[in-house]
Scaffold this active site. Structure first.
Site, short mmCIF file in Angstrom:
data_model
loop_
_atom_site.label_atom_id
_atom_site.label_comp_id
_atom_site.label_asym_id
_atom_site.label_seq_id
_atom_site.Cartn_x
_atom_site.Cartn_y
_atom_site.Cartn_z
CB THR A 96 -0.90 0.02 1.26
OG1 THR A 96 -1.66 -1.17 1.29
CG2 THR A 96 -1.83 1.23 1.24
CE LYS A 171 -4.94 -1.24 1.88
NZ LYS A 171 -5.19 -2.46 2.57
CE LYS A 239 1.65 1.80 4.85
NZ LYS A 239 1.73 0.97 3.67
P1 NAP Z 1 5.95 -6.26 7.37
O1 NAP Z 1 5.61 -7.54 8.02
O2 NAP Z 1 6.51 -5.14 8.20
O3 NAP Z 1 6.99 -6.60 6.17
C1 NAP Z 1 7.60 -5.60 5.43
C2 NAP Z 1 8.50 -6.25 4.42
O4 NAP Z 1 9.10 -5.23 3.61
C3 NAP Z 1 9.67 -7.03 5.03
O5 NAP Z 1 9.94 -8.14 4.22
C4 NAP Z 1 10.81 -6.00 4.97
O6 NAP Z 1 12.10 -6.59 4.98
C5 NAP Z 1 10.52 -5.36 3.64
N1 NAP Z 1 11.09 -4.03 3.50
C6 NAP Z 1 10.67 -2.88 4.08
N2 NAP Z 1 11.43 -1.84 3.69
C7 NAP Z 1 12.35 -2.33 2.81
C8 NAP Z 1 13.38 -1.75 2.05
N3 NAP Z 1 13.64 -0.43 2.11
N4 NAP Z 1 14.12 -2.56 1.27
C9 NAP Z 1 13.86 -3.89 1.18
N5 NAP Z 1 12.88 -4.51 1.88
C10 NAP Z 1 12.12 -3.73 2.69
O7 NAP Z 1 4.72 -5.61 6.59
P2 NAP Z 1 3.40 -6.34 6.03
O8 NAP Z 1 2.37 -6.36 7.10
O9 NAP Z 1 3.77 -7.60 5.33
O10 NAP Z 1 2.90 -5.23 4.97
C11 NAP Z 1 3.47 -5.11 3.68
C12 NAP Z 1 2.61 -4.15 2.86
O11 NAP Z 1 1.28 -4.67 2.78
C13 NAP Z 1 2.48 -2.74 3.47
O12 NAP Z 1 2.47 -1.78 2.45
C14 NAP Z 1 1.15 -2.80 4.19
O13 NAP Z 1 0.55 -1.53 4.34
C15 NAP Z 1 0.35 -3.70 3.27
N6 NAP Z 1 -0.77 -4.41 3.93
C16 NAP Z 1 -0.62 -4.99 5.14
C17 NAP Z 1 -1.69 -5.64 5.75
C18 NAP Z 1 -1.57 -6.31 7.09
O14 NAP Z 1 -2.60 -6.71 7.67
N7 NAP Z 1 -0.37 -6.50 7.65
C19 NAP Z 1 -2.93 -5.70 5.08
C20 NAP Z 1 -3.07 -5.12 3.82
C21 NAP Z 1 -1.97 -4.47 3.25
P3 NAP Z 1 12.79 -7.06 6.38
O15 NAP Z 1 12.25 -8.42 6.66
O16 NAP Z 1 14.24 -7.03 6.11
O17 NAP Z 1 12.37 -6.04 7.41
#
Ligand code: NAP
Length: 290
Positions: A96, A171, A239
């Site tokens: 997102t 979204k 965010k």
């Molecule tokens: P998360 O668990 O915090 O995972 C983030 C991922 O991004 C990790 O693999 C992290 O790597 C990687 N990352 C972040 N910054 C980076 C960078 N600069 N370079 C390379 N890798 C990077 O987050 P998530 O919950 O999976 O969410 C991911 C996306 O989906 C977000 O945009 C979020 O808003 C969206 N989303 C989330 C949900 C939810 O319920 N969680 C629902 C809908 C949408 P590391 O492992 O090294 O930290």
């Protein structure tokens, strides 16, 4: 069958990638913290040391990382997808992020004859695990059709909503709907409590009528019980609300109710509640009544 490069193995990316492997796709994964690739390698993926290498052998490259600068980094930055991607391939960003940044990345990729889809998701980690995400897609219709088998392996509904950036815009609409409804549930629960009505009885009485919603049925009882464990964390929600408010400013669109919810969530963050579930918005409101 398409070969996939998959970048970002967080809470969402890991189960989404596992579903691609279960559906028989050949996947090469990259994650900044390399140790998180082990689970996927155990399930049949190959691991790459950079986004460039993850993209090199793929027809479709999926990114799901945190925020706009992170997507820019893994796609356009040093060791990014752009340095390895084949002409004619598709980059699907499922994070997102900002619609404006999405359009900028799509334009840079297009100059290299690489297509882009923005395909953010709704449904949380439970939807990611079950393969039942709602996927909102922006980009060229023919490219969406080409990618459908891949998207269908991760989601239950795939809706093409328009050109690049419009998937992200929809979204953000989703987040406006969710957040303002959450606020309405907070007010109803607080009002019921202070008027001496059991909030759970109020929820039972109203949830199947015109006031019914996912937030009322799922977050309302948690507010009533004082259960503020996440679910979806306030910090992540903030965010998305920041992205919605910034994007609204670009078109001078007032979003007064969303601004208020954003401020009340900021109050939660001030009280150290940023890693609690979004139902902890209730605490911000309750503090006003103390
Ligand atoms: P998360 O668990 O915090 O995972 C983030 C991922 O991004 C990790 O693999 C992290 O790597 C990687 N990352 C972040 N910054 C980076 C960078 N600069 N370079 C390379 N890798 C990077 O987050 P998530 O919950 O999976 O969410 C991911 C996306 O989906 C977000 O945009 C979020 O808003 C969206 N989303 C989330 C949900 C939810 O319920 N969680 C629902 C809908 C949408 P590391 O492992 O090294 O930290």
């Amino acid at each position: 069958m398409s070969k996939i490069g998959f970048i970002g193995l967080g809470i969402m990316g890991t189960p989404m990638c596992l579903n691609l492997l279960k559906n028989g796709f050949e996947v090469t994964v990259y994650n900044r913290t390399m140790s998180k690739t082990q689970k996927l390698v155990g399930a049949g993926a190959k691991a790459a040391e950079t986004p460039t290498l993850a993209a090199a052998n793929a027809d479709i490259i999926i990114t799901i990382v945190s925020d706009s600068p992170d997507v820019e980094q893994v796609i356009l930055g040093e060791n990014g997808v752009i340095h390895g991607v084949k002409s004619g391939s598709v980059v699907i960003d499922m994070s997102t992020i900002s619609p404006a940044v999405t359009r900028k990345i799509a334009a840079v990729l297009k100059a290299k004859n690489v297509h882009m889809l923005d395909a953010p998701v709704s449904g949380g980690d439970t939807g990611a695990k079950a393969g039942t995400l709602a996927i909102m897609v922006g980009g060229d219709k023919k490219i969406v059709e080409r990618c459908l088998p891949v998207l269908n392996a991760m989601g239950k509904t795939v809706t093409h909503v328009g050109a690049n950036g419009m998937g992200q815009t929809v979204k953000l609409c989703n987040q406006i709907l969710v957040s303002i409804t959450n606020m309405a549930v907070c007010e109803a629960v607080l009002f019921a409590k202070r008027a001496g009505v059991d909030p759970k009885t109020m929820i039972e009485a109203t949830k199947n009528g015109a006031a019914g919603s996912w937030q009322l049925a799922n977050l309302g009882p948690k507010m009533a019980d004082g259960d503020f464990a996440p679910g979806f964390m306030i910090d992540l929600q903030q965010k998305d609300l920041r992205l919605a408010l910034e994007t609204a400013r670009e078109s001078l669109t007032p979003l007064p109710a969303l601004s208020l919810v954003h401020q009340l969530f900021t109050g939660c963050q001030t009280h150290g509640e940023g890693s609690e579930g979004t139902q902890a918005l209730f605490k911000s409101l309750q503090r006003l009544a103390e």
